[in-house]
Design a protein around this motif. Structure first.
Motif, PDB file in Angstrom:
ATOM      1  N   LEU A  32      30.401  49.741  40.403  1.00  0.00           N
ATOM      2  CA  LEU A  32      30.594  48.521  41.200  1.00  0.00           C
ATOM      3  C   LEU A  32      30.498  47.277  40.320  1.00  0.00           C
ATOM      4  CD1 LEU A  32      28.479  49.429  44.368  1.00  0.00           C
ATOM      5  CD2 LEU A  32      30.956  49.083  44.306  1.00  0.00           C
ATOM      6  N   ASN A  33      29.539  47.289  39.420  1.00  0.00           N
ATOM      7  CA  ASN A  33      29.378  46.146  38.523  1.00  0.00           C
ATOM      8  C   ASN A  33      30.582  46.007  37.587  1.00  0.00           C
ATOM      9  OD1 ASN A  33      27.487  44.026  37.502  1.00  0.00           O
ATOM     10  ND2 ASN A  33      27.724  45.179  35.613  1.00  0.00           N
ATOM     11  N   ARG A  34      31.112  47.158  37.147  1.00  0.00           N
ATOM     12  CA  ARG A  34      32.287  47.123  36.271  1.00  0.00           C
ATOM     13  C   ARG A  34      33.489  46.490  36.984  1.00  0.00           C
ATOM     14  NH1 ARG A  34      32.772  50.778  32.328  1.00  0.00           N
ATOM     15  NH2 ARG A  34      31.564  52.291  33.560  1.00  0.00           N
ATOM     16  N   VAL A  62      44.607  41.601  41.422  1.00  0.00           N
ATOM     17  CA  VAL A  62      43.342  42.335  41.495  1.00  0.00           C
ATOM     18  C   VAL A  62      43.328  43.333  42.646  1.00  0.00           C
ATOM     19  CG1 VAL A  62      42.010  40.488  40.401  1.00  0.00           C
ATOM     20  CG2 VAL A  62      42.322  40.483  42.894  1.00  0.00           C
ATOM     21  N   ALA A  63      44.507  43.688  43.153  1.00  0.00           N
ATOM     22  CA  ALA A  63      44.571  44.608  44.290  1.00  0.00           C
ATOM     23  C   ALA A  63      43.926  45.958  43.944  1.00  0.00           C
ATOM     24  CB  ALA A  63      46.016  44.806  44.728  1.00  0.00           C
ATOM     25  N   ALA A  89      38.446  31.133  44.941  1.00  0.00           N
ATOM     26  CA  ALA A  89      37.984  32.036  45.998  1.00  0.00           C
ATOM     27  C   ALA A  89      37.708  33.431  45.447  1.00  0.00           C
ATOM     28  CB  ALA A  89      39.012  32.111  47.121  1.00  0.00           C
ATOM     29  N   VAL A  90      38.611  33.927  44.601  1.00  0.00           N
ATOM     30  CA  VAL A  90      38.428  35.245  43.989  1.00  0.00           C
ATOM     31  C   VAL A  90      37.236  35.213  43.037  1.00  0.00           C
ATOM     32  CG1 VAL A  90      39.483  37.030  42.540  1.00  0.00           C
ATOM     33  CG2 VAL A  90      40.872  35.804  44.228  1.00  0.00           C
ATOM     34  N   THR A 106      35.540  42.939  36.154  1.00  0.00           N
ATOM     35  CA  THR A 106      36.999  42.874  35.972  1.00  0.00           C
ATOM     36  C   THR A 106      37.610  41.876  36.943  1.00  0.00           C
ATOM     37  OG1 THR A 106      37.008  45.203  35.320  1.00  0.00           O
ATOM     38  CG2 THR A 106      39.121  44.227  35.901  1.00  0.00           C
ATOM     39  N   LEU A 107      37.114  41.887  38.173  1.00  0.00           N
ATOM     40  CA  LEU A 107      37.605  40.947  39.179  1.00  0.00           C
ATOM     41  C   LEU A 107      37.357  39.509  38.733  1.00  0.00           C
ATOM     42  CD1 LEU A 107      38.831  40.954  42.080  1.00  0.00           C
ATOM     43  CD2 LEU A 107      36.493  40.734  42.937  1.00  0.00           C
ATOM     44  N   ALA A 108      36.190  39.270  38.155  1.00  0.00           N
ATOM     45  CA  ALA A 108      35.875  37.920  37.688  1.00  0.00           C
ATOM     46  C   ALA A 108      36.776  37.506  36.531  1.00  0.00           C
ATOM     47  CB  ALA A 108      34.404  37.862  37.261  1.00  0.00           C
TER      48      ALA A 108
END
Length: 281
Positions: A243-245, A208-209, A258-259, A249-251
């Motif tokens: 930001l929400n997008r 997720v970098a 932790a992520v 994606t991070l989720a």
């Protein structure tokens, strides 16, 4: 952005008062509540408001308290029409009593005030400028508070990103190890090179970098837009969507709790920013 302003001043017809309210809306919508005898003032007031305010629902109320300066006179044309109507009525109802003088004077249009229309427009324009200045000051104070709240949430989001970024390599490595063990259990004697290829493919999906870098870039842009001032609502609304997008994606790619926790916190903070942005012009 919400706001309220009220101003009053003398005019050739008495005390003129103007009230402006501000309610957030996507486009500019100026709604006038104004007496018919002052309806000629609406174009100049609408032009002034449109020049100072870009969007929002703007109810505007204009009222007049007649004063001694509005000396009335008889409207000869209105009297002529009223006389014709009265003559026709007497023919139709010969037994009816004639109207009293007070009733005649109350007839619409019989009494008119001698007013300098240009002086009245000038007075209304000056009054509108005062009300707009007051409204602008009110909205500026509220906007500063809203901007401070957004900046605080941006800082919290940046802290979340900075906290989770060092954990990403460890999370990806743990994810690789976990997938390797599961593959070996499932396929037994599968070729090590094939396993490494599959692991690299899965690991790239968990990295997720890039999402974290884009989040930092968007947060920096939010701070830049707020610092530049002016009409920032639409730009910040777009950035909140981005930001929400990235948080979504991070989720979806979270390789560790932790992520995942970071992504959830980012989504909550982004939603708070979006709520505040809706109140900015």
């Amino acid at each position: 952005m919400t706001g309220y302003a009220q101003a009053s001043a003398g005019s050739p017809r008495g005390t003129l008062s103007l009230e402006l309210r501000s309610v957030n809306a996507r486009f500019l919508d100026v709604q006038f509540r104004i007496a018919d005898e002052l309806r000629a003032l609406e174009p100049v007031l609408r032009e002034q408001i449109g020049a100072r305010i870009a969007r929002g629902n703007r109810p505007c109320r204009v009222a007049l308290a007649e004063g001694d300066g509005a000396a009335p006179r008889l409207n000869e044309e209105a009297l002529r029409r009223l006389r014709a109507v009265a003559d026709a009525a007497r023919k139709a109802f010969p037994e009816a009593a004639p109207p009293s003088l007070a009733e005649l004077l109350r007839w619409p249009g019989v009494l008119v005030a001698e007013v300098d229309a240009e002086a009245l427009r000038s007075a209304a324009a000056a009054l509108c400028r005062r009300a707009l200045d007051e409204l602008s000051a009110t909205r500026t104070r509220e906007g500063a508070k809203l901007a401070a709240g957004i900046v605080q949430r941006v800082r919290e989001m940046r802290a979340q990103v900075d906290k989770v970024a060092p954990l990403v390599p460890e999370a990806v490595a743990a994810y690789q190890q976990k997938i390797t063990e599961r593959l070996r259990e499932a396929v037994g004697s599968a070729d090590d090179e094939r396993i490494r290829t599959e692991i690299a493919l899965f690991a790239s999906k968990a990295d997720v970098a890039e999402e974290l870098d884009r989040l930092k870039a968007h947060l920096g842009e939010v701070e830049r837009v707020l610092g530049a001032g002016g009409a920032v609502g639409k730009r910040l609304d777009f950035l909140a969507q981005e930001l929400n997008r990235e948080a979504n994606t991070l989720a979806s790619k979270a390789a560790s709790s932790a992520v995942a926790d970071c992504a959830l916190e980012l989504k909550l903070l982004t939603e708070q920013i979006r709520e505040q942005v809706q109140n900015l012009e």
